[in-house]
Design an enzyme around this catalytic site. Sequence first.
Site, PDB file in Angstrom:
ATOM      1  N   GLY A  95       0.817  -1.209   0.000  1.00  0.00           N
ATOM      2  CA  GLY A  95       0.000   0.000   0.000  1.00  0.00           C
ATOM      3  C   GLY A  95       0.850   1.258   0.000  1.00  0.00           C
ATOM      4  O   GLY A  95       2.068   1.191  -0.129  1.00  0.00           O
ATOM      5  N   SER A 142       4.455   5.600   4.452  1.00  0.00           N
ATOM      6  CA  SER A 142       5.847   5.455   4.833  1.00  0.00           C
ATOM      7  C   SER A 142       6.154   4.036   5.291  1.00  0.00           C
ATOM      8  O   SER A 142       7.206   3.486   4.971  1.00  0.00           O
ATOM      9  CB  SER A 142       6.145   6.429   5.962  1.00  0.00           C
ATOM     10  OG  SER A 142       5.714   7.708   5.573  1.00  0.00           O
ATOM     11  N   GLU A 155      -0.778  -1.627  -6.754  1.00  0.00           N
ATOM     12  CA  GLU A 155      -1.528  -0.537  -7.383  1.00  0.00           C
ATOM     13  C   GLU A 155      -0.639   0.682  -7.540  1.00  0.00           C
ATOM     14  O   GLU A 155      -0.680   1.368  -8.540  1.00  0.00           O
ATOM     15  CB  GLU A 155      -2.800  -0.223  -6.607  1.00  0.00           C
ATOM     16  CG  GLU A 155      -2.556  -0.023  -5.116  1.00  0.00           C
ATOM     17  CD  GLU A 155      -3.819   0.289  -4.352  1.00  0.00           C
ATOM     18  OE1 GLU A 155      -4.907  -0.089  -4.795  1.00  0.00           O
ATOM     19  OE2 GLU A 155      -3.716   0.924  -3.300  1.00  0.00           O
ATOM     20  N   ASN A 214      -7.704   8.792   5.255  1.00  0.00           N
ATOM     21  CA  ASN A 214      -7.552   8.854   3.794  1.00  0.00           C
ATOM     22  C   ASN A 214      -8.658   8.084   3.070  1.00  0.00           C
ATOM     23  O   ASN A 214      -9.336   8.622   2.212  1.00  0.00           O
ATOM     24  CB  ASN A 214      -6.189   8.284   3.367  1.00  0.00           C
ATOM     25  CG  ASN A 214      -5.036   9.067   3.966  1.00  0.00           C
ATOM     26  OD1 ASN A 214      -5.080  10.292   4.045  1.00  0.00           O
ATOM     27  ND2 ASN A 214      -4.017   8.362   4.400  1.00  0.00           N
TER      28      ASN A 214
HETATM   29  O1  0RQ Z   1      -0.422  11.172  11.967  1.00  0.00           O
HETATM   30  O2  0RQ Z   1       1.621  12.293  11.213  1.00  0.00           O
HETATM   31  O3  0RQ Z   1      -0.287  13.567  12.265  1.00  0.00           O
HETATM   32  O4  0RQ Z   1       1.123  12.027  13.660  1.00  0.00           O
HETATM   33  O5  0RQ Z   1      -1.867   8.541  11.319  1.00  0.00           O
HETATM   34  O6  0RQ Z   1       0.474   7.313  10.357  1.00  0.00           O
HETATM   35  O7  0RQ Z   1       2.264   5.843  11.196  1.00  0.00           O
HETATM   36  O8  0RQ Z   1       2.863   7.827   9.712  1.00  0.00           O
HETATM   37  O9  0RQ Z   1       1.700   5.743   8.824  1.00  0.00           O
HETATM   38  O10 0RQ Z   1       1.991   7.161   6.686  1.00  0.00           O
HETATM   39  O11 0RQ Z   1       1.891   4.647   6.695  1.00  0.00           O
HETATM   40  O12 0RQ Z   1      -0.163   6.016   7.166  1.00  0.00           O
HETATM   41  C1  0RQ Z   1      -3.229   3.925   7.657  1.00  0.00           C
HETATM   42  C2  0RQ Z   1      -3.078   6.407   7.464  1.00  0.00           C
HETATM   43  C3  0RQ Z   1      -0.991   5.036   7.719  1.00  0.00           C
HETATM   44  C4  0RQ Z   1      -2.275   4.985   5.570  1.00  0.00           C
HETATM   45  C5  0RQ Z   1      -2.403   5.093   7.120  1.00  0.00           C
HETATM   46  C6  0RQ Z   1      -1.746   8.708  12.727  1.00  0.00           C
HETATM   47  C7  0RQ Z   1      -0.274   8.945  12.922  1.00  0.00           C
HETATM   48  C8  0RQ Z   1       0.049   9.845  11.741  1.00  0.00           C
HETATM   49  C9  0RQ Z   1      -0.089   8.372   9.680  1.00  0.00           C
HETATM   50  P1  0RQ Z   1       0.602  12.369  12.299  1.00  0.00           P
HETATM   51  P2  0RQ Z   1       1.913   6.731  10.057  1.00  0.00           P
HETATM   52  P3  0RQ Z   1       1.441   5.925   7.264  1.00  0.00           P
HETATM   53  C10 0RQ Z   1      -3.140   2.013  -0.219  1.00  0.00           C
HETATM   54  C11 0RQ Z   1      -3.996   0.946   0.350  1.00  0.00           C
HETATM   55  C12 0RQ Z   1      -5.230   3.330   3.854  1.00  0.00           C
HETATM   56  C13 0RQ Z   1      -5.426   1.876   3.705  1.00  0.00           C
HETATM   57  C14 0RQ Z   1      -4.429   1.341   2.736  1.00  0.00           C
HETATM   58  C15 0RQ Z   1      -3.606   4.831   4.884  1.00  0.00           C
HETATM   59  C16 0RQ Z   1      -0.838   9.282  10.648  1.00  0.00           C
HETATM   60  O13 0RQ Z   1      -1.464   3.907   5.238  1.00  0.00           O
HETATM   61  O14 0RQ Z   1      -4.341   5.760   4.682  1.00  0.00           O
HETATM   62  O15 0RQ Z   1      -3.377   0.876   3.113  1.00  0.00           O
HETATM   63  N1  0RQ Z   1      -3.970   3.592   4.481  1.00  0.00           N
HETATM   64  N2  0RQ Z   1      -4.794   1.414   1.448  1.00  0.00           N
HETATM   65  O16 0RQ Z   1      -0.025   9.542  14.173  1.00  0.00           O
HETATM   66  C17 0RQ Z   1      -5.052   8.041  15.605  1.00  0.00           C
HETATM   67  C18 0RQ Z   1      -4.453   5.777  15.572  1.00  0.00           C
HETATM   68  C19 0RQ Z   1      -3.393   6.114  14.653  1.00  0.00           C
HETATM   69  C20 0RQ Z   1      -3.272   7.454  14.256  1.00  0.00           C
HETATM   70  C21 0RQ Z   1      -1.734   6.244  13.261  1.00  0.00           C
HETATM   71  N3  0RQ Z   1      -4.652   4.523  15.981  1.00  0.00           N
HETATM   72  N4  0RQ Z   1      -5.247   6.776  16.010  1.00  0.00           N
HETATM   73  N5  0RQ Z   1      -4.087   8.414  14.732  1.00  0.00           N
HETATM   74  N6  0RQ Z   1      -2.224   7.497  13.400  1.00  0.00           N
HETATM   75  N7  0RQ Z   1      -2.429   5.393  14.023  1.00  0.00           N
HETATM   76  C22 0RQ Z   1      -3.853   3.297  -0.595  1.00  0.00           C
HETATM   77  C23 0RQ Z   1      -4.497   3.271  -1.929  1.00  0.00           C
HETATM   78  O17 0RQ Z   1      -5.066   2.323  -2.317  1.00  0.00           O
HETATM   79  C24 0RQ Z   1      -4.491   4.430  -2.805  1.00  0.00           C
END
Ligand code: 0RQ
Length: 502
Positions: free
Chosen positions: A262, A265, A287, A377
């Site tokens: 996915g 980072s 993708e 997102n």
């Molecule tokens: O926020 O930067 O403001 O502190 O979420 O988290 O750990 O930097 O991780 O950049 O990999 O994103 C799931 C959002 C992870 C993303 C998600 C807060 C955390 C931070 C980002 P800050 P990280 P990433 C591909 C396929 C969609 C599903 C998918 C995503 C921010 O990977 O949108 O994979 N995935 N789809 O602090 C509150 C919690 C938290 C939280 C993390 N439990 N509660 N905030 N954060 N955990 C996409 C496509 O198909 C196009």
Amino acid sequence: VEKRLGLKILSDRVVSAEEAAALIPNGAVVGMSGFTRAGDAKVVPMALVERAKNEQFKIDVYTGASLGPEVDKYLAEAGAIRKRGPFIADPMIRGQINAGDVLYVDAHLSHNAELVRQGIIGPIQYLIIEAAAITEDGLIIPTTSVGNSPIFAEYAENIIVELNIAHPESLIGIHDIYVPKAQGEREPIPLTNATQRIGEIGIKVDPAKIKAIVVSEEPDAPSLIVPPDEETQTMANILLDFFRSEIKAGRLTNKLMPLQSGVGSVANAVLDGFADSEFEDLVVASEVLQDAVFNLIDAGKVSYASATSITISEELQKKVYGNLEKYADKLVLRPQEISNHPELIRRLGLISINTALELDIYGNVNSTHVSGTKMMNGIGGSGDFARNARLGIFVTKSYAKGGAISSIVPMVSHVDHTEHDVDVIVTEQGIADLRGLAPKERAELIIENCAHPDFKEQLRDYYNRAVEATGNSQTPHILEEALSWHVNLAKNKTMKLETVKA
Ligand code: 0RQ
């Protein structure tokens, strides 16, 4: 421009961005090219921003996935988006969605095309599509993503082409456009290997639908990848060790199976981890291709990569697009309906790696909603892949916000991936292989291996009391308490229990 516009009868349709933008009626449903900031139209949307500043103008915008700032930041800021789907990532539109100002349909990315066919999305009055060229025989050659453009082009009443001459001409031939027939007359998709080509190099359209062509030289907005840190590195190593144990068990070979990962980072860091590993001849069937994939191609680890978009950092854009010929025979971009198609994900036996925001002790995963309410997102393709993959893996750090939040909770506050779709969980603490396990077996493993030490006791305590309270039932929960960690977070800014008692 001459060279990129092969179908000469279209020469008289070249206009300014303002003229093209003026064609779109207020209230229209508009399809746009673009997937994770790649291959999106840029100058026509910016002309729409100007329009929206001067007149009442609001449209519904459907795309492949998230777009760059022109739409999801500036057009949103101008108040010109009424409804948006199927994926976003920009803080501007996220804020508007969570403030209730924009309606958002967060959907599986492979489903959009079927919804267009059935007329549930639509009628699409305009498609705005970025193109690298229009060939002599009228094929629109997409740029750095394909996304939903083929299905939009088939169903849109009118098309505006943004001919982007800054993209290298060598993009011609990268795409493989195959569009399934309508359900009822559909045949099996003839793809048995991620490296095959089954379609055309561009999108066939009726030239009469092309109402305007606008020349652009705007590059894609670069991806905003955060480099791997110690913890994402640890997660990558845990995952590599898991693959090694799968090889020992005879379930995988050194080539593994086609890999999907996915965006974000963590996902990028995990793939980066393959660089110094013994695995080779890897195939990526994903993708989005992020930086890591190109580094792995350079390192000779990845022999072929198939996806629907290329989303890379500025540094890598220079390297890859300056040298696309070098990658051309190792690369294909497909419609998202194909890259994310359940039929193909299952047939090819993908290993899919996606990201969770939080997960619960039984393996249900929330990838989209902070505390069950605020959109982050969207589900993107994670559901397409997780359910149909041979191995559906979810990664997340075990904590968030400096340790105030546990990513592992008694019950997720929103479910994107049910316990039935989640095979393996990896945090920086360890791994839980949930395959073939009953709920209580899963709970023991997730708490023991994946939870952060600060929250382990608290989770065990909840689980033990739930077992007791339900008479050791199938999936023990204390309903009054199941979401109390989120309530505590809202009230006290932490999920830690001491604060509740105090
Ligand atoms: O926020 O930067 O403001 O502190 O979420 O988290 O750990 O930097 O991780 O950049 O990999 O994103 C799931 C959002 C992870 C993303 C998600 C807060 C955390 C931070 C980002 P800050 P990280 P990433 C591909 C396929 C969609 C599903 C998918 C995503 C921010 O990977 O949108 O994979 N995935 N789809 O602090 C509150 C919690 C938290 C939280 C993390 N439990 N509660 N905030 N954060 N955990 C996409 C496509 O198909 C196009």
